[in-house]
Design a protein around this motif. Structure first.
Motif, PDB file in Angstrom:
ATOM      1  N   GLN A  24       1.014  -1.142  -0.017  1.00 30.01           N
ATOM      2  CA  GLN A  24       0.150  -0.155   0.033  1.00 30.01           C
ATOM      3  C   GLN A  24       0.849   1.367  -0.053  1.00 30.01           C
ATOM      4  O   GLN A  24       0.530   2.347  -0.693  1.00 30.01           O
ATOM      5  CB  GLN A  24      -0.817   0.016   1.365  1.00 30.01           C
ATOM      6  N   ARG A  27       2.502   1.695  -3.214  1.00 26.42           N
ATOM      7  CA  ARG A  27       1.353   2.256  -4.435  1.00 26.42           C
ATOM      8  C   ARG A  27       1.480   3.584  -4.332  1.00 26.42           C
ATOM      9  O   ARG A  27       0.975   4.408  -5.355  1.00 26.42           O
ATOM     10  CB  ARG A  27       0.356   1.297  -4.317  1.00 26.42           C
ATOM     11  N   TYR A  95       1.512  -3.721  -7.533  1.00 24.12           N
ATOM     12  CA  TYR A  95       1.403  -2.465  -6.720  1.00 24.12           C
ATOM     13  C   TYR A  95       2.197  -1.422  -7.086  1.00 24.12           C
ATOM     14  O   TYR A  95       2.719  -0.720  -5.982  1.00 24.12           O
ATOM     15  CB  TYR A  95       1.557  -3.130  -5.241  1.00 24.12           C
TER      16      TYR A  95
END
Length: 390
Positions: A24, A27, A95
């Motif tokens: 996360q 990204r 990602y």
């Protein structure tokens, strides 16, 4: 997995959660000074561990998460970096960065995730005494974040007795750890030499004062200030990184120019001498060419120096966790962690992130922090916590 006693083991579902967090963060990278979303993500993740305190907005977007033991004792600070680089990622991972021109090609996403792993463990078992502070520092890449954190009044109540950090290195094979006393990262700083003369019509250049000759001279004379390739007390390196002359026009002879260079030495004392030499050179050349000159500095990194007490703690942690380690590295690259030695004994260890012999280097558009290192980094830091505070 490597089952370990005394609260240093991450469960399989912990690692799954941490990998998701790391991806996360990968990204959604953010540049130095703009890490608001990144800071919010780590604060939200660690809030679920019920820490004793979360401080946000520290030195900008910095976040500090504290876990206190039942008994009084010293404070151990573990530090990671929030910011990414102005690099366009070219990896093919699912990602990959969703932000054009910004990427986590230094591995700060991995460093943050390691600290988040320590937070998971501390949420289940506090230290016996003292306090652990997980610091997520802003603006490491441009060397302003550490100073801003240390100057923030909120840092006073977080003041550490010992500070630790890690950094991945693509110069080392995957998982190999290097730890040593003394200087481990060079000092560096950026220098901008701004030269001003008088522009004129391109048909009559003799009527103006052009910086062209001065820039041509400095392109070779600045790097010539360097000496030696071995990193020792005499090591000096000057790398020209940018040069500009005049306007994008054919009808104007230039009156303005700039040359940018990075100065690098083993120690801060060596940097003082090199920056003085570079400044004198720029002034001398400008005077000889009839130019006005301004010398500016940016990205000021102090050298990182590992304190023996902090190194001893990390060595015990590495040995107890069965992580092999060697000595003998001084990195040419610089690190903002060097400023923390002014407030507490500190040390940084390096862990290899090169997956193959031809793998990409740090700051390469194809670099991606290996998820395999999350468990190792977390176990080493968690063990250091137990060694220091239990």
């Amino acid at each position: 997995m490597h089952p370990q006693p005394h609260g240093t083991e991450l469960a399989t579902n912990d690692l799954d959660r941490l990998i998701l967090l790391r991806r996360q963060l990968h990204r959604h990278p953010e540049l130095s000074g703009s890490e608001h979303r990144t800071a919010a993500a780590v604060a939200e993740f660690l809030a679920a561990t019920r820490p004793d305190e979360i401080v946000t907005g520290l030195g900008g977007h910095g976040v500090a998460v504290a876990y206190s033991g039942a008994d009084t004792g010293p404070t151990l600070l573990l530090r990671a970096e929030l910011d990414a680089l102005p690099i366009t990622e070219v990896t093919e991972v699912s990602y990959r960065s969703e932000h054009d021109g910004v990427g986590h090609q230094c591995g700060h996403d991995g460093h943050m995730t390691v600290l988040a792993g320590v937070g998971l463990l501390l949420g289940r078992r506090r230290p016996t005494r003292g306090r652990v502070v997980l610091l997520f520092q802003p603006s490491e890449e441009n060397a302003v974040g550490a100073a801003a954190v240390l100057a923030d009044p909120a840092f006073e109540r977080l003041h550490p007795d010992l500070a630790l950090a890690l950094h991945n290195l693509t110069s080392l094979p995957l998982g190999q750890v290097v730890l040593d006393e003394g200087v481990v990262n060079c000092a560096s700083r950026g220098v901008r030499v701004i030269l001003d003369g008088e522009p004129t019509h391109a048909s009559a250049p003799e009527g103006g004062v052009s910086p062209a000759t001065a820039i041509a001279r400095l392109l070779t004379s600045l790097p010539a200030l360097g000496r030696g390739t071995e990193i020792d007390s005499d090591y000096r390196l000057v790398t020209v990184t940018h040069a500009a002359l005049g306007e994008r026009a054919f009808g104007v002879a230039p009156g303005h120019g700039e040359i940018w260079a990075t100065l690098r030495t083993m120690t801060d004392d060596g940097m003082d001498a090199l920056r003085a030499d570079a400044g004198h050179l720029a002034v001398d050349v400008a005077e000889q060419e009839g130019l006005r000159v301004t010398v500016e500095e940016a990205d000021v990194f102090h050298h990182c120096e590992n304190h023996p007490a902090a190194v001893t703690l990390l060595r015990r942690a590495l040995d107890h966790e069965g992580v092999p380690h060697t000595t003998g590295v001084v990195e040419r690259g610089s690190e903002d962690f060097g400023r923390f030695r002014a407030v507490a004994p500190s040390a940084m260890f390096f862990i290899g992130s090169r997956r193959s012999a031809d793998g990409p280097d740090l700051h390469h558009p194809d670099f991606d922090f290996p998820d395999q290192l999350i468990d190792t980094g977390t176990r080493v830091f968690a063990r250091a916590v137990r060694e220091f505070l239990d």
